[in-house]
Motif scaffolding. Structure first.
Motif, PDB file in Angstrom:
ATOM      1  N   UNK A 136       0.809  -1.074   0.045  1.00  0.00           N
ATOM      2  CA  UNK A 136       0.008  -0.101  -0.067  1.00  0.00           C
ATOM      3  C   UNK A 136       1.120   1.154   0.030  1.00  0.00           C
ATOM      4  N   UNK A 137       0.402   2.186  -0.948  1.00  0.00           N
ATOM      5  CA  UNK A 137       1.347   3.393  -0.874  1.00  0.00           C
ATOM      6  C   UNK A 137       0.312   4.646  -1.065  1.00  0.00           C
ATOM      7  N   UNK A 138       0.897   5.839  -0.605  1.00  0.00           N
ATOM      8  CA  UNK A 138       0.012   6.910  -0.687  1.00  0.00           C
ATOM      9  C   UNK A 138      -0.068   7.328  -1.993  1.00  0.00           C
ATOM     10  N   UNK A 139      -1.202   7.789  -2.762  1.00  0.00           N
ATOM     11  CA  UNK A 139      -1.458   8.264  -4.200  1.00  0.00           C
ATOM     12  C   UNK A 139      -1.949   9.616  -4.031  1.00  0.00           C
ATOM     13  N   UNK A 143      -5.089  16.913  -5.491  1.00  0.00           N
ATOM     14  CA  UNK A 143      -4.820  17.416  -4.118  1.00  0.00           C
ATOM     15  C   UNK A 143      -5.465  16.572  -3.022  1.00  0.00           C
ATOM     16  N   UNK A 144      -5.863  15.227  -3.342  1.00  0.00           N
ATOM     17  CA  UNK A 144      -6.720  14.262  -2.330  1.00  0.00           C
ATOM     18  C   UNK A 144      -5.189  13.155  -2.361  1.00  0.00           C
ATOM     19  N   UNK A 145      -4.981  12.768  -1.201  1.00  0.00           N
ATOM     20  CA  UNK A 145      -4.303  11.511  -0.817  1.00  0.00           C
ATOM     21  C   UNK A 145      -5.200  10.387  -0.475  1.00  0.00           C
ATOM     22  N   UNK A 146      -4.866   9.404  -1.136  1.00  0.00           N
ATOM     23  CA  UNK A 146      -5.402   8.150  -0.805  1.00  0.00           C
ATOM     24  C   UNK A 146      -4.345   7.021  -1.009  1.00  0.00           C
TER      25      UNK A 146
END
Length: 160
Positions: A136-139, A143-146
């Motif tokens: 899992x990594x931040x994407x 402007x929104x991080x998922x």
């Protein structure tokens, strides 16, 4: 007590034959593969070779090939984990066979397995091509991080 000792000896002997059995690398080859652990990058082979002291006699030669992955991570599913600096190889762990074997003892059939540590997770130094690995990594998108799950070994995660 005596019967349990007899059972242990019989299991050790019968499972010892399972341990040293292997399969040839090539159909015409006399070298047998005893262990091919893709998770820890180890191959153990054996073959009979003429003795140096007595050429009329053959001795069993074992070859252990270890490939050390240079950029292996402590946690192979986390690309940000530190590089692995320690690699531990135990022949008992490499050679363990967890599939139960039927053994006849005293007219009765028992289920036995060679290792008692089959439920413990195996430490992998590289990807086992038969397993699906994800991380899992931040994407960041508009402007929104998922947190998004990504596949690290696509060939083993998706069916053809």
């Amino acid at each position: 007590m005596k019967s349990s000792l007899l059972l242990c000896v019989a299991l050790a002997i019968s499972l010892g034959f399972v341990l040293v059995s292997g399969y040839p690398r090539d159909p015409g080859d006399e070298e047998y593969v005893l262990v091919n652990n893709k998770c820890q990058c180890v191959t153990v082979t054996s073959k009979f070779v003429p003795s140096k002291e007595n050429p009329d006699e053959e001795i069993l030669e074992r070859n252990i090939r270890i490939l050390v992955p240079l950029k292996a991570r402590e946690n192979i599913s986390d690309p940000m984990s530190p590089l692995r600096t320690t690699f531990v190889y135990r022949m008992t762990e490499l050679c363990k066979k967890c599939d139960p074997v039927e053994v006849e003892l005293g007219g009765e059939i028992y289920q036995a397995q060679q290792s008692t540590s089959c439920n413990e997770p195996e430490t992998c130094y590289t990807y086992d091509r038969d397993k699906c690995y994800t991380t899992t990594f931040p994407f960041l998108y508009h402007g929104v991080t998922k947190n998004v799950q990504a596949v690290l070994t696509p060939a083993s995660c998706y069916a053809d």
